[in-house]
Design an enzyme around this catalytic site. Structure first.
Site, PDB file in Angstrom:
ATOM      1  N   CYS A 109      -1.801   5.503   7.711  1.00  0.00           N
ATOM      2  CA  CYS A 109      -0.878   6.475   7.113  1.00  0.00           C
ATOM      3  C   CYS A 109      -1.507   7.870   6.995  1.00  0.00           C
ATOM      4  O   CYS A 109      -1.809   8.339   5.894  1.00  0.00           O
ATOM      5  CB  CYS A 109      -0.363   6.022   5.757  1.00  0.00           C
ATOM      6  SG  CYS A 109       1.119   6.955   5.297  1.00  0.00           S
ATOM      7  N   GLN A 144       0.789  -1.242   0.000  1.00  0.00           N
ATOM      8  CA  GLN A 144       0.000   0.000   0.000  1.00  0.00           C
ATOM      9  C   GLN A 144       0.822   1.293   0.000  1.00  0.00           C
ATOM     10  O   GLN A 144       0.386   2.286  -0.581  1.00  0.00           O
ATOM     11  CB  GLN A 144      -0.980  -0.009   1.171  1.00  0.00           C
ATOM     12  CG  GLN A 144      -1.982  -1.149   1.062  1.00  0.00           C
ATOM     13  CD  GLN A 144      -2.820  -1.350   2.311  1.00  0.00           C
ATOM     14  OE1 GLN A 144      -3.380  -0.412   2.844  1.00  0.00           O
ATOM     15  NE2 GLN A 144      -2.896  -2.574   2.785  1.00  0.00           N
ATOM     16  N   ASP A 167      -3.326  -2.377  11.521  1.00  0.00           N
ATOM     17  CA  ASP A 167      -4.315  -1.296  11.475  1.00  0.00           C
ATOM     18  C   ASP A 167      -5.546  -1.556  12.344  1.00  0.00           C
ATOM     19  O   ASP A 167      -6.216  -0.620  12.781  1.00  0.00           O
ATOM     20  CB  ASP A 167      -4.783  -1.086  10.025  1.00  0.00           C
ATOM     21  CG  ASP A 167      -3.687  -0.549   9.116  1.00  0.00           C
ATOM     22  OD1 ASP A 167      -2.651  -0.088   9.640  1.00  0.00           O
ATOM     23  OD2 ASP A 167      -3.860  -0.580   7.886  1.00  0.00           O
ATOM     24  N   LYS A 194      -0.842   3.122  12.789  1.00  0.00           N
ATOM     25  CA  LYS A 194      -1.465   2.531  11.607  1.00  0.00           C
ATOM     26  C   LYS A 194      -0.573   2.767  10.383  1.00  0.00           C
ATOM     27  O   LYS A 194      -0.966   3.415   9.409  1.00  0.00           O
ATOM     28  CB  LYS A 194      -2.873   3.081  11.422  1.00  0.00           C
ATOM     29  CG  LYS A 194      -3.818   2.516  12.503  1.00  0.00           C
ATOM     30  CD  LYS A 194      -5.229   2.839  12.233  1.00  0.00           C
ATOM     31  CE  LYS A 194      -6.198   2.365  13.300  1.00  0.00           C
ATOM     32  NZ  LYS A 194      -5.743   1.700  14.487  1.00  0.00           N
ATOM     33  N   THR A 195       0.649   2.216  10.462  1.00  0.00           N
ATOM     34  CA  THR A 195       1.544   2.231   9.299  1.00  0.00           C
ATOM     35  C   THR A 195       2.233   0.873   9.212  1.00  0.00           C
ATOM     36  O   THR A 195       2.298   0.135  10.197  1.00  0.00           O
ATOM     37  CB  THR A 195       2.640   3.328   9.384  1.00  0.00           C
ATOM     38  OG1 THR A 195       3.536   3.024  10.470  1.00  0.00           O
ATOM     39  CG2 THR A 195       2.063   4.709   9.562  1.00  0.00           C
ATOM     40  N   ALA A 196       2.781   0.582   8.032  1.00  0.00           N
ATOM     41  CA  ALA A 196       3.520  -0.674   7.876  1.00  0.00           C
ATOM     42  C   ALA A 196       4.772  -0.650   8.756  1.00  0.00           C
ATOM     43  O   ALA A 196       5.200  -1.686   9.265  1.00  0.00           O
ATOM     44  CB  ALA A 196       3.886  -0.870   6.409  1.00  0.00           C
ATOM     45  N   CYS A 215       6.270   7.980   8.992  1.00  0.00           N
ATOM     46  CA  CYS A 215       5.578   8.492   7.821  1.00  0.00           C
ATOM     47  C   CYS A 215       6.573   9.255   6.960  1.00  0.00           C
ATOM     48  O   CYS A 215       6.959  10.370   7.315  1.00  0.00           O
ATOM     49  CB  CYS A 215       4.452   9.420   8.282  1.00  0.00           C
ATOM     50  SG  CYS A 215       3.587  10.157   6.919  1.00  0.00           S
TER      51      CYS A 215
END
Ligand code: FAD
Length: 440
Positions: free
Chosen positions: A202, A80, A340, A348-350, A383
């Site tokens: 993200c 994503q 997530d 909520k990020t990889a 981020c």
């Protein structure tokens, strides 16, 4: 003045630093080669995205004899973070698509089905195909659902039509968004950007896309033909105050007009008008291009299960009730929520998944051994905030909004740097894929 070769050398060094850096710090940290724990435990993982695949890989490295079942109906794996690059016209959509099967850990079984019901009181999950899986431990890694229907008049079939884009909607949507942005650059008018008032993955991505639109317009010498508006859902542009202020300054410099306390509630594609809820009532903004970012919630099978928070700020959207430090469910101790879907204040990020997975796995393995793990997740979220093509700010922070730079003194988090762009554009994907295989 530096010669070209000196500059190249510097660039090469910086690139090396970026790749090694991603490998050594915020992302890749090889798993230790501790002896495997023998067990016959049945472990079910719901969701084979970033968190599910990475968890299966880590578990298979640490356990001998466990029965690991991973359930996901989607055969394609979506990278994503690549959606932004596809929607920027920099990568083809194939860049963001892989095959789930290629990343399933050796020894783990992939079941191509969807969990429709969680029964944590009886340690069972039920799939759409009617299969029932009992478990000793459950990992919920279903990610989140995009609630486009919550925006009246919005339908995913509109993405790529009449000026409507949506970077979040998947690889096809990201590609269609680029087509619409390219048309907008030719024609000019109002470009509208916003974000929902729910938790979201993200949270930098909506901002990045406003910056990319600005940069693309300037490169095409069309900036004078466009007005760009960013409608923020509250009084800030980002949840970390110092980052919010930096984005405010950059938006001002780039003449991206901001408006606050605006939550999109409806869209009229025919008239190209978006409606927002504001403290003063409803207001409309006309657009020629809009990047729709839908409200995000836990997937319904989680949201309407006993696994969801029952009260508090995460309850309405059904995020999973886990301990923020261990990712272990607060009421069902043999259940973990990673990625997530977790009802925690950040993460909520990889890049967060990378730090969450080893913690949850360590607690699960300790439980199997009858011991206790001290591992804790501190909310690490990263981020790479693209501010123009070729430049980004590598923003890293924790639960307490502390900036947590992986390279203090080398990569300043609030500076627009080429090396941070390299992190996003080049280093992130290989390290992400290594994470899926439990090697990062
Ligand atoms: C536009 C965009 C840009 C991003 N940029 C970045 C970035 O620069 N850096 C970064 O670190 N992160 C970024 N992210 C966020 C990152 O991709 C996610 O945080 C990460 O993928 C979360 O992993 P996950 O496993 O929780 O969810 P996902 O990777 O979404 O996987 C969830 C999986 O669960 C499956 N699933 C859903 N429901 C069920 C069910 N009921 N039963 C079984 N399976 C189910 C889905 O099919 C999916 O395969 C970005 C995301 C987007 C959309």
């Amino acid at each position: 003045m530096a010669s070209t070769s000196e500059r190249d050398l510097t660039r090469r060094n910086v690139l090396r630093l970026a790749l090694a850096g991603a490998a050594a710090a915020g992302w890749a940290r090889p798993a230790g080669a501790a002896a495997k724990v023998a067990t016959k435990a049945r472990i079910v993982i719901a969701g084979a995205g970033a968190a599910g695949l990475a968890t299966a890989s880590r578990l298979s490295q640490r356990l001998d004899g466990a029965q690991i079942t991973i359930i996901d109906a989607r055969r394609a794996h979506f990278y994503q973070p690549g959606f932004t690059l596809v929607a920027a016209g920099l990568k083809p959509k194939s860049y963001a698509i892989g095959a789930t099967r290629d990343y399933v850990a050796p020894g783990a079984t992939l079941v191509e089905d969807r969990v429709v019901a969680f029964h944590p009181e009886s340690n069972v999950v039920v799939t759409a195909g009617g299969q029932r899986f009992g478990y000793d431990f459950l990992i919920v890694a279903t990610g989140l659902q995009l609630d486009y229907a919550a925006i009246e008049g919005m339908d995913t079939r509109l993405i790529g039509v009449d000026g409507i884009g949506s970077v979040y909607g998947g690889p096809d949507a990201a590609e269609a968004t680029w087509r619409e942005l390219a048309r907008f650059i030719e024609r000019g008018g109002v470009g509208l950007f916003h974000r929902p008032d729910t938790e979201m993955k993200c949270a930098g991505a909506p901002l990045k896309y406003a910056f990319i639109a600005d940069d693309r317009l300037r490169r095409a010498d069309r900036r004078g033909k466009a007005e760009l508006i960013y409608a923020a859902q509250n009084k800030a542009l980002f949840s970390v105050p110092i980052v919010s202020e930096k984005v405010r300054m950059l938006f001002e410099e780039r003449q991206i007009r901001t408006t606050h306390d605006h939550v999109m509630t409806a869209i009229d594609p025919g008239r190209r008008i978006a409606t927002f809820r504001t403290p003063q009532g409803r207001t409309e903004i006309g657009y020629d291009f809009v990047n729709i970012v839908p409200p995000m919630r836990a997937p319904d099978p989680v949201r309407f299960s006993p696994l969801a928070w029952q009260s508090g700020i995460f309850a309405a959207d059904g995020w999973m009730e886990v301990d923020p430090a261990t990712l272990r469910h607060r009421r069902f101790p043999n259940v973990f929520g990673i990625g997530d879907v977790a009802g925690v204040p950040k993460g909520k990020t990889a890049a967060s998944v990378k730090w969450q997975v080893p913690v949850a796995v360590d607690h699960l393995v300790a439980s199997l051994q009858g011991s206790v793990s001290e591992a804790a997740y501190n909310g690490y979220t990263s981020c790479p905030l693209i501010t123009r093509i070729g430049r980004a700010m590598l923003v890293e922070f924790d639960y307490d909004n502390n900036l947590t730079p992986s390279f203090p003194g080398v990569i300043a988090p609030l500076e627009e740097l080429w090396v941070s762009w390299v992190m996003k554009g080049i280093a992130l994907k290989p390290t992400y894929l290594a994470m899926l295989r439990g090697q990062a």
